[in-house]
Design a protein around this motif. Sequence first.
Motif, PDB file in Angstrom:
ATOM      1  N   THR A  18       0.837  -1.204   0.000  1.00  0.00           N
ATOM      2  CA  THR A  18       0.000   0.000   0.000  1.00  0.00           C
ATOM      3  C   THR A  18       0.871   1.253   0.000  1.00  0.00           C
ATOM      4  OG1 THR A  18      -1.734  -1.199   1.153  1.00  0.00           O
ATOM      5  CG2 THR A  18      -1.870   1.185   1.183  1.00  0.00           C
ATOM      6  N   TRP A  19       1.919   1.245   0.809  1.00  0.00           N
ATOM      7  CA  TRP A  19       2.846   2.382   0.830  1.00  0.00           C
ATOM      8  C   TRP A  19       3.505   2.568  -0.538  1.00  0.00           C
ATOM      9  CZ3 TRP A  19       8.186   2.332   0.073  1.00  0.00           C
ATOM     10  CH2 TRP A  19       8.807   3.571   0.248  1.00  0.00           C
ATOM     11  N   MET A  20       3.898   1.462  -1.182  1.00  0.00           N
ATOM     12  CA  MET A  20       4.528   1.564  -2.497  1.00  0.00           C
ATOM     13  C   MET A  20       3.573   2.135  -3.531  1.00  0.00           C
ATOM     14  SD  MET A  20       6.751  -1.945  -2.502  1.00  0.00           S
ATOM     15  CE  MET A  20       7.001  -1.912  -4.245  1.00  0.00           C
ATOM     16  N   ALA A  21       2.296   1.780  -3.451  1.00  0.00           N
ATOM     17  CA  ALA A  21       1.306   2.331  -4.386  1.00  0.00           C
ATOM     18  C   ALA A  21       1.152   3.829  -4.194  1.00  0.00           C
ATOM     19  CB  ALA A  21      -0.033   1.624  -4.204  1.00  0.00           C
ATOM     20  N   VAL A  22       1.095   4.260  -2.952  1.00  0.00           N
ATOM     21  CA  VAL A  22       0.973   5.692  -2.669  1.00  0.00           C
ATOM     22  C   VAL A  22       2.232   6.427  -3.120  1.00  0.00           C
ATOM     23  CG1 VAL A  22       0.811   7.394  -0.808  1.00  0.00           C
ATOM     24  CG2 VAL A  22      -0.677   5.393  -0.807  1.00  0.00           C
ATOM     25  N   GLU A  23       3.382   5.846  -2.838  1.00  0.00           N
ATOM     26  CA  GLU A  23       4.654   6.476  -3.220  1.00  0.00           C
ATOM     27  C   GLU A  23       4.802   6.551  -4.741  1.00  0.00           C
ATOM     28  OE1 GLU A  23       7.933   8.592  -2.207  1.00  0.00           O
ATOM     29  OE2 GLU A  23       6.397   7.821  -0.858  1.00  0.00           O
ATOM     30  N   SER A  24       4.395   5.500  -5.443  1.00  0.00           N
ATOM     31  CA  SER A  24       4.495   5.534  -6.905  1.00  0.00           C
ATOM     32  C   SER A  24       3.587   6.604  -7.486  1.00  0.00           C
ATOM     33  CB  SER A  24       4.171   4.164  -7.500  1.00  0.00           C
ATOM     34  OG  SER A  24       2.814   3.851  -7.323  1.00  0.00           O
ATOM     35  N   GLN A  25       2.419   6.807  -6.873  1.00  0.00           N
ATOM     36  CA  GLN A  25       1.522   7.844  -7.365  1.00  0.00           C
ATOM     37  C   GLN A  25       2.033   9.225  -7.003  1.00  0.00           C
ATOM     38  OE1 GLN A  25      -0.979   6.852  -9.388  1.00  0.00           O
ATOM     39  NE2 GLN A  25      -0.935   9.008  -9.886  1.00  0.00           N
ATOM     40  N   ALA A  26       2.608   9.368  -5.817  1.00  0.00           N
ATOM     41  CA  ALA A  26       3.141  10.671  -5.419  1.00  0.00           C
ATOM     42  C   ALA A  26       4.296  11.084  -6.324  1.00  0.00           C
ATOM     43  CB  ALA A  26       3.605  10.627  -3.967  1.00  0.00           C
ATOM     44  N   ARG A  27       5.115  10.126  -6.692  1.00  0.00           N
ATOM     45  CA  ARG A  27       6.244  10.417  -7.595  1.00  0.00           C
ATOM     46  C   ARG A  27       5.847  10.373  -9.064  1.00  0.00           C
ATOM     47  NH1 ARG A  27      11.607   7.585  -5.200  1.00  0.00           N
ATOM     48  NH2 ARG A  27      11.188   7.956  -3.006  1.00  0.00           N
ATOM     49  N   ARG A  28       4.643   9.824  -9.321  1.00  0.00           N
ATOM     50  CA  ARG A  28       4.194   9.571 -10.697  1.00  0.00           C
ATOM     51  C   ARG A  28       5.223   8.755 -11.449  1.00  0.00           C
ATOM     52  NH1 ARG A  28       0.655  14.474 -13.100  1.00  0.00           N
ATOM     53  NH2 ARG A  28      -0.859  14.536 -11.430  1.00  0.00           N
ATOM     54  N   VAL A  30       6.515   5.320 -13.095  1.00  0.00           N
ATOM     55  CA  VAL A  30       6.099   4.067 -13.713  1.00  0.00           C
ATOM     56  C   VAL A  30       6.909   2.908 -13.132  1.00  0.00           C
ATOM     57  CG1 VAL A  30       5.986   2.829 -15.915  1.00  0.00           C
ATOM     58  CG2 VAL A  30       5.362   5.224 -15.810  1.00  0.00           C
ATOM     59  N   THR A  31       8.179   3.126 -12.840  1.00  0.00           N
ATOM     60  CA  THR A  31       9.028   2.078 -12.280  1.00  0.00           C
ATOM     61  C   THR A  31       8.508   1.638 -10.911  1.00  0.00           C
ATOM     62  OG1 THR A  31      10.904   3.052 -13.427  1.00  0.00           O
ATOM     63  CG2 THR A  31      11.394   1.481 -11.671  1.00  0.00           C
ATOM     64  N   TRP A  32       8.207   2.599 -10.048  1.00  0.00           N
ATOM     65  CA  TRP A  32       7.663   2.266  -8.731  1.00  0.00           C
ATOM     66  C   TRP A  32       6.325   1.548  -8.881  1.00  0.00           C
ATOM     67  CZ3 TRP A  32       8.641   3.037  -3.447  1.00  0.00           C
ATOM     68  CH2 TRP A  32       9.893   3.573  -3.158  1.00  0.00           C
ATOM     69  N   ALA A  33       5.516   1.963  -9.818  1.00  0.00           N
ATOM     70  CA  ALA A  33       4.214   1.322 -10.023  1.00  0.00           C
ATOM     71  C   ALA A  33       4.385  -0.118 -10.501  1.00  0.00           C
ATOM     72  CB  ALA A  33       3.385   2.124 -11.028  1.00  0.00           C
ATOM     73  N   PHE A  34       5.349  -0.356 -11.385  1.00  0.00           N
ATOM     74  CA  PHE A  34       5.624  -1.714 -11.862  1.00  0.00           C
ATOM     75  C   PHE A  34       6.050  -2.610 -10.701  1.00  0.00           C
ATOM     76  CE2 PHE A  34       8.264  -5.050 -13.634  1.00  0.00           C
ATOM     77  CZ  PHE A  34       7.494  -5.494 -14.691  1.00  0.00           C
ATOM     78  N   VAL A  35       6.940  -2.102  -9.863  1.00  0.00           N
ATOM     79  CA  VAL A  35       7.405  -2.864  -8.691  1.00  0.00           C
ATOM     80  C   VAL A  35       6.244  -3.087  -7.720  1.00  0.00           C
ATOM     81  CG1 VAL A  35       8.967  -2.798  -6.705  1.00  0.00           C
ATOM     82  CG2 VAL A  35       9.779  -2.109  -8.960  1.00  0.00           C
ATOM     83  N   THR A  36       5.365  -2.115  -7.593  1.00  0.00           N
ATOM     84  CA  THR A  36       4.188  -2.277  -6.737  1.00  0.00           C
ATOM     85  C   THR A  36       3.318  -3.421  -7.233  1.00  0.00           C
ATOM     86  OG1 THR A  36       4.180   0.069  -6.179  1.00  0.00           O
ATOM     87  CG2 THR A  36       2.122  -1.130  -5.844  1.00  0.00           C
ATOM     88  N   GLY A  37       3.085  -3.483  -8.528  1.00  0.00           N
ATOM     89  CA  GLY A  37       2.293  -4.575  -9.098  1.00  0.00           C
ATOM     90  C   GLY A  37       2.941  -5.931  -8.866  1.00  0.00           C
ATOM     91  N   ALA A  38       4.263  -5.981  -9.033  1.00  0.00           N
ATOM     92  CA  ALA A  38       4.978  -7.231  -8.789  1.00  0.00           C
ATOM     93  C   ALA A  38       4.861  -7.646  -7.323  1.00  0.00           C
ATOM     94  CB  ALA A  38       6.446  -7.073  -9.184  1.00  0.00           C
TER      95      ALA A  38
END
Length: 129
Positions: A18-28, A30-38
């Motif tokens: 959940t923290w990674m999803a929020v962080e990926s959105q805050a930073r916008r 794509v790399t963080w979002a991909f890692v979040t999905g994984a």
Amino acid sequence: MTLHTDQCLFPLLFTSTTWMAVESQARRSVTWAFVTGACLYLSAFFTFALLLAIPMAAAFAVAEEWQSTLDRSRESHGRALLKTGIAAAAGFILVGLELRFAYEHDFFARLEAATLSPCGMAKLARRSL
């Protein structure tokens, strides 16, 4: 039977994804979002109950996007959410495909066996031997 997984591992996986999803959105990012999905897929690998982390993480990411950029247009919000959502879905799907083809881990067969009966997983394990 110890409760280490229920009291330590599962809350850690839920909170971190959940923290990674929020962080990926805050930073916008794509790399963080991909890692979040994984990581969401790997969390569901440990227990299917963590599939609930997906809508929770998405809800927190949407809230972060709308809260952090109140001065931007609605279209900008939509593009950012779509970009990170697609990246997270790609991470989830690619890890699933890797486990499917490399280790013959069929996510949907195991989910179905786990929901049918308590001994469904044992039947699935015997069938794969």
